[in-house]
Scaffold this motif. Structure first.
Motif, PDB file in Angstrom:
ATOM      1  N   ARG A  62       5.285  -5.508   3.161  1.00  0.00           N
ATOM      2  CA  ARG A  62       4.980  -6.851   3.593  1.00  0.00           C
ATOM      3  C   ARG A  62       6.172  -7.608   3.360  1.00  0.00           C
ATOM      4  O   ARG A  62       6.696  -7.882   2.039  1.00  0.00           O
ATOM      5  N   SER A  73       0.455   5.258   0.661  1.00  0.00           N
ATOM      6  CA  SER A  73      -0.350   6.401   0.992  1.00  0.00           C
ATOM      7  C   SER A  73       0.297   7.594   0.867  1.00  0.00           C
ATOM      8  O   SER A  73       1.279   8.179   1.503  1.00  0.00           O
ATOM      9  N   ASN A 102       0.837  -1.210   0.025  1.00  0.00           N
ATOM     10  CA  ASN A 102       0.083   0.069   0.054  1.00  0.00           C
ATOM     11  C   ASN A 102       0.811   1.179   0.105  1.00  0.00           C
ATOM     12  O   ASN A 102       1.900   1.121   0.500  1.00  0.00           O
ATOM     13  N   GLU A 153       4.156  -6.956   8.410  1.00  0.00           N
ATOM     14  CA  GLU A 153       3.879  -5.543   7.576  1.00  0.00           C
ATOM     15  C   GLU A 153       4.470  -4.458   8.516  1.00  0.00           C
ATOM     16  O   GLU A 153       4.368  -4.337   9.636  1.00  0.00           O
ATOM     17  N   TYR A 166       4.671   4.138   2.959  1.00  0.00           N
ATOM     18  CA  TYR A 166       4.795   2.521   2.496  1.00  0.00           C
ATOM     19  C   TYR A 166       4.277   1.371   3.352  1.00  0.00           C
ATOM     20  O   TYR A 166       5.051   1.488   4.329  1.00  0.00           O
ATOM     21  N   THR A 167       3.553   0.829   3.017  1.00  0.00           N
ATOM     22  CA  THR A 167       3.352  -0.425   3.977  1.00  0.00           C
ATOM     23  C   THR A 167       3.981  -1.619   3.085  1.00  0.00           C
ATOM     24  O   THR A 167       3.625  -1.698   1.908  1.00  0.00           O
ATOM     25  N   ASN A 200       5.137   0.119   8.378  1.00  0.00           N
ATOM     26  CA  ASN A 200       4.823   1.297   7.672  1.00  0.00           C
ATOM     27  C   ASN A 200       6.146   2.153   7.868  1.00  0.00           C
ATOM     28  O   ASN A 200       6.716   2.534   8.842  1.00  0.00           O
TER      29      ASN A 200
END
Ligand code: HEC
Ligand code: HEC
Length: 464
Positions: free
Chosen positions: A383, A153, A151, A390, A380-381, A392
């Protein structure tokens, strides 16, 4: 204005009263730059000393080797500690309406596809550069990475910021005192196996010309070598302090000329025992202001000098229970390391790591510890494929070079000289002042520093 960009820099220099660049001295090619070159900064004066006699303004470092008007000097400015500061960037924006070559969309704007058609549009397109003097570094996620970015953001909603090509907003590192480097770039990505730092710097000059300056053809090997040699001969340090005065008085050894005499080799003072001479690690890394310890006298100058010496002693000896630092605690299998600032800042009187040692002290963590300011940075997430864990982060750091999960958030500790001229600090400019840097460490490692200890540490750091 229909001038060649270099002419524009000179014209701009004549316009602006504040010192923006080396060019503000308005020197012609025939004149010599004083050695050391002295410029004013937040807490006194900064000096750059070169072992070649004087700074050669005809060096390709100052030439447009690419296609967008930029030179190395666009982002590495003598009066800004050979990096750039928000004040310096804003002055250039105001003097040119955002036309100075530093304002280019390839890596100067928040997003390459940003609208830069008007002054107002440029003000907003270049907000990260204007607010915290960071450059957008886009790196490709290695195909073999042990992790996946799941992900993003992104406050800038940038179409070009993707899981395969994340945007990292990073401070230009000082292009001076590089003879002390053990690794090149925040993530060490210019270090080639089996190559010397001098060779890495030549490759870095080629890559910077192709990238930042958008050159169609690389600089010649001679030009790359000339740039590397130019940087390797320069040493930058604080020369005077508004409160403590001349930093070589009363047997102190501050200033750029003294710095140029400092011995260095890879591993010169390695806490992990990597010194090729076999010498044990010495936590007393800075001796610059030892002569000011306990100076007699109650005048303001002497009091300031004693504070600097106390700050140096804290830097060398204040016990720090180091926990959770990737690259240190995990590498040694030790949950707590009883260290000091100098466990990580170990090069004598310079303060970077004397061996390449990427570390994660949490500067890229999202959310960040106060007082760090991460406004405008994408989150940024990430994993890890094997474990599913995970995290961040605002920057993946060394992990984008190696593809390893263990390297997420790791960065090098930079050279700690000439600090006063080059706020904000850390790779993303998240610490606005040296006070914020000290407050961060106070929180991160539960140091319970007193107001006096914080003030002494800041007094010391700003004279480096
Ligand atoms: C558009 C701005 C920009 C321009 C132009 C630019 N740089 Fe940089 N420079 C940076 C940034 C940003 C970094 C840090 C990037 C990173 O670590 O990911 C950096 C890092 C460096 C470093 C690494 C120092 C260290 O401590 O590892 C050197 C050396 C350097 N630049 C020299 C140059 C030279 C030489 C040129 C011209 C050929 C140049 N730069 C042009 C922005 C710029
Ligand atoms: C566990 C290792 C470690 C310890 C302990 C440590 N540092 Fe750092 N330091 C780093 C790393 C790594 C960076 C770069 C981090 C980044 O930007 O992501 C850094 C960056 C800095 C910077 C910013 C330099 C710049 O150019 O932006 C300053 C100033 C600094 N440290 C001072 C200190 C002081 C003062 C102490 C002791 C109170 C200290 N450090 C303790 C590892 C450490």
């Amino acid at each position: 204005m229909n001038m060649r960009p270099s002419a524009r820099v000179l014209a701009l220099a004549a316009l602006a009263a504040t010192s923006l660049a080396l060019f503000t001295l308005n020197i012609s090619a025939k004149e010599k730059v004083s050695n050391p070159l002295i410029t004013q900064d937040a807490t006194g004066a900064l000096g750059t000393f070169t072992t070649t006699g004087s700074i050669d303004i005809n060096n390709p470092f100052f030439q447009e080797l690419g296609a967008n008007g930029r030179t190395c000097n666009s982002c590495h400015v003598s009066s800004e500690g050979w990096t750039i500061t928000p004040a310096g960037v804003r002055a250039r924006f105001n003097a040119t309406g955002g036309a100075d070559p530093i304002f280019r969309t390839n890596d100067g704007s928040n997003c390459p596809s940003a609208d830069v058609s008007t002054v107002a549009a440029r003000q907003s397109a270049y907000s990260m550069l204007l607010d915290r003097a960071v450059i957008r570094v886009s790196l490709h996620t290695p195909a073999t990475a042990e992790f996946t970015i799941v992900n993003i953001s992104d406050p800038h909603n940038c179409a070009e910021t993707t899981i395969t090509d994340p945007s990292l907003y990073r401070r230009p590192l000082p292009s001076t005192s590089v003879a002390f480097l053990s690794t090149v770039m925040w993530d060490g990505r210019e270090n080639a196996p089996g190559k010397s730092i001098a060779q890495d710097l030549q490759q870095q000059a080629i890559d910077a010309t192709m990238g930042h300056a958008q050159a169609a053809t690389p600089p010649t090997p001679l030009q790359a070598k000339a740039i590397a040699d130019f940087q390797l001969a320069m040493y930058t340090a604080q020369e005077t302090d508004k409160l403590a005065g001349d930093l070589i008085q009363r047997r102190a050894t501050g200033g750029a000329s003294n710095l140029s005499q400092q011995e260095f080799f890879l591993g010169i003072n390695d806490p992990l025992g990597g010194n090729p001479s076999g010498k044990a690690f010495d936590p007393v890394v800075f001796t610059t202001y030892s002569a000011w310890t306990g100076l007699a006298g109650s005048d303001a100058t002497t009091r300031a000098r004693r504070s600097i010496a106390r700050g140096q002693a804290l830097f060398n000896t204040l016990p720090i229970p180091i926990t959770g630092v990737g690259g240190l605690n995990d590498a040694l299998g030790a949950p707590v390391i009883n260290g000091t600032c100098t466990t990580c800042h170990d090069s004598p009187n310079v303060g970077n790591h004397s061996v390449a040692a990427p570390l994660n002290i949490g500067i890229a963590d999202a959310p960040a510890l106060p007082p760090l300011n991460t406004t405008g940075l994408p989150v940024y997430t990430v994993r890890c494929n094997a474990t599913g864990v995970e995290v961040n982060v605002t920057d993946l750091g060394r992990a984008l070079v190696t593809g390893r999960c263990a390297d997420i958030g790791k960065f090098k500790g930079p050279i700690l000289r000439g600090l006063s001229a080059r706020a904000p600090y850390f790779h993303n400019g998240s610490a606005a002042t040296l006070g914020d840097v000290v407050d961060f460490y106070n929180q991160r490692f539960n140091l319970n520093l007193t107001t006096q200890q914080k003030a002494d540490l800041v007094a010391f750091l700003q004279t480096l």
